[in-house]
Every structure is written in structure tokens, then in C-alpha cells.
Scaffold this motif. Structure first.
Motif: not given
Length: 97
Positions: A49-58, A81-91
Motif C-alpha cells: 500500500f505504501a509503495d503504491e500510494c506514496f512511492g509511486k508519487l516519485l 516507518r513503512t512509508i519511509a521505507f517505501a519512499l527510500k526503496e523507490r528513490l
């Protein structure tokens, strides 16, 4: 504008739901100067969910722009932490592409 994540449930776990919420966020970011992500009442979000919702914004904006246009309210440590991890992975994925 505030997006109340508790309207979607207390446990947010699917990519499909993440995509739905991301589309709402993308529209809000075009219209509003600041978007508040209110996690009051949300106990858990999955990595998917975090990756799809926030990570893909990047994929359509830089992390600096996302940070300047958004803020979080009442997110638990686990949710943050879950959102931060998803954002870091996407970056990292974008940097190596």
C-alpha cells in the motif's frame, strides 16, 4: 486539504487501494498548496500500500517537492516507518534506473 486515511479503513493493505488513494493525492497536489495526510485511527499499512500510494508519487515528482507540499498528521511510528521505507526503496530504484 486533508486526506483522511481512516475513511479507507484501519488496516490498509492492497496495491489496488493504494492506487486509488494515490490518484486522489495526485489530484489534490495539483489543486492545493498543502495536502495533509491524516492517519488518525489507522493502525497498519502494508509495504505494498505504501509503495503504491506514496512511492509511486516519485515517478512524477521529486522527493523535495513531495515534502514541501505534504505533511503527516497522527501517523504511528509503524506507519511512518513503512512509508519511509517505501519512499527510500523507490528513490534507490529511480537512482539506478
Amino acid at each position: 486539504m486533508t486526506i483522511n486515511f481512516s475513511h479507507f479503513g484501519t488496516h490498509l493493505g492492497t496495491r489496488f487501494l493504494g492506487e486509488t488513494v494515490r490518484k486522489d493525492i495526485e489530484q489534490a497536489l495539483v489543486i492545493e498548496a498543502l495536502v495533509v495526510f491524516d492517519f488518525s485511527g489507522v493502525e497498519f499499512i502494508s509495504h505494498s500500500f505504501a509503495d503504491e500510494c506514496f512511492g509511486k508519487l516519485l515517478l512524477s515528482m521529486k522527493i523535495e517537492e513531495l515534502k514541501s507540499k505534504t505533511t503527516f498528521k497522527d501517523a504511528s511510528i509503524l506507519v511512518k516507518r513503512t512509508i519511509a521505507f517505501a519512499l527510500k526503496e523507490r528513490l534507490l530504484q529511480l537512482e539506478t534506473a
